[in-house]
Design a protein around this motif. Structure first.
Motif, PDB file in Angstrom:
ATOM      1  N   GLU A 135       0.808  -1.225   0.000  1.00  0.00           N
ATOM      2  CA  GLU A 135       0.000   0.000   0.000  1.00  0.00           C
ATOM      3  C   GLU A 135       0.836   1.267   0.000  1.00  0.00           C
ATOM      4  OE1 GLU A 135      -2.487  -0.572   3.405  1.00  0.00           O
ATOM      5  OE2 GLU A 135      -3.912  -1.802   2.290  1.00  0.00           O
ATOM      6  N   VAL A 140       3.224   3.381  -5.872  1.00  0.00           N
ATOM      7  CA  VAL A 140       2.071   4.098  -5.318  1.00  0.00           C
ATOM      8  C   VAL A 140       2.465   5.553  -5.081  1.00  0.00           C
ATOM      9  CG1 VAL A 140       0.532   4.293  -3.327  1.00  0.00           C
ATOM     10  CG2 VAL A 140       1.087   2.039  -4.263  1.00  0.00           C
ATOM     11  N   ASP A 143       2.926   7.351  -8.471  1.00  0.00           N
ATOM     12  CA  ASP A 143       1.639   7.660  -9.107  1.00  0.00           C
ATOM     13  C   ASP A 143       0.961   8.852  -8.442  1.00  0.00           C
ATOM     14  OD1 ASP A 143       2.002   5.576 -10.864  1.00  0.00           O
ATOM     15  OD2 ASP A 143       0.628   4.204  -9.842  1.00  0.00           O
ATOM     16  N   ARG A 144       1.001   8.926  -7.120  1.00  0.00           N
ATOM     17  CA  ARG A 144       0.368  10.036  -6.392  1.00  0.00           C
ATOM     18  C   ARG A 144       1.062  11.368  -6.683  1.00  0.00           C
ATOM     19  NH1 ARG A 144      -2.357   8.438  -1.565  1.00  0.00           N
ATOM     20  NH2 ARG A 144      -2.945  10.601  -1.273  1.00  0.00           N
TER      21      ARG A 144
END
Length: 146
Positions: A135, A140, A143-144
């Motif tokens: 997570e 991740v 991408d954010r």
């Protein structure tokens, strides 16, 4: 009203934020002295304190390896990247790390104290809440940030 060396506790959890916690974040944000900062709740002092800092040369993998497998932590990570327009950018991530295997009491304490810490750390761009490493994987974060 705030006094140096004294932190007002959170009304729901009774946990305050140490001055060193805020000062270390400002060094990461303004001076780029650290790549990341890991915070823990000191239950005896009833406040959030700095547990570990990472040098600017450390990688995201070094950061992820510094988080305990079975205990909760807060962390701030300064993510550098290059945009599609070839501009160097930096985004600061707040990560609430609360693995499934951690104690229920720790999960409750970290959950109720998170907003108090977030208010003290002005300048965070994104927040991630993670219960397992996938997570908060580098992809991740990437991408954010884009």
């Amino acid at each position: 009203m705030s006094f140096r060396g004294f932190s007002r506790p959170n009304a729901t959890s009774g946990i305050g934020v140490a001055d060193q916690t805020k000062d270390t974040f400002l060094e990461l944000k303004r001076k780029k002295v650290y790549r990341y900062v890991i915070y823990r709740i000191d239950e005896k002092k009833r406040e959030v304190v700095v547990e570990k800092t990472g040098a600017p040369a450390e990688t995201y993998d070094d950061f992820a390896a510094s988080l305990p497998e079975t205990d909760c932590r807060y962390a701030v990570y300064d993510f550098d990247f290059v945009t599609s327009e070839n501009c160097q950018k930096s985004k600061i991530f707040f990560i609430a790390w609360c693995p499934s295997s951690s104690r229920i009491r720790a999960k409750m304490l970290y959950a109720t104290s998170k907003d108090r810490l977030r208010r003290e750390l002005d300048g965070i761009h994104y927040e991630i809440q993670a219960t397992d490493p996938t997570e908060m994987d580098l992809e991740v974060v990437r991408d954010r940030a884009h």
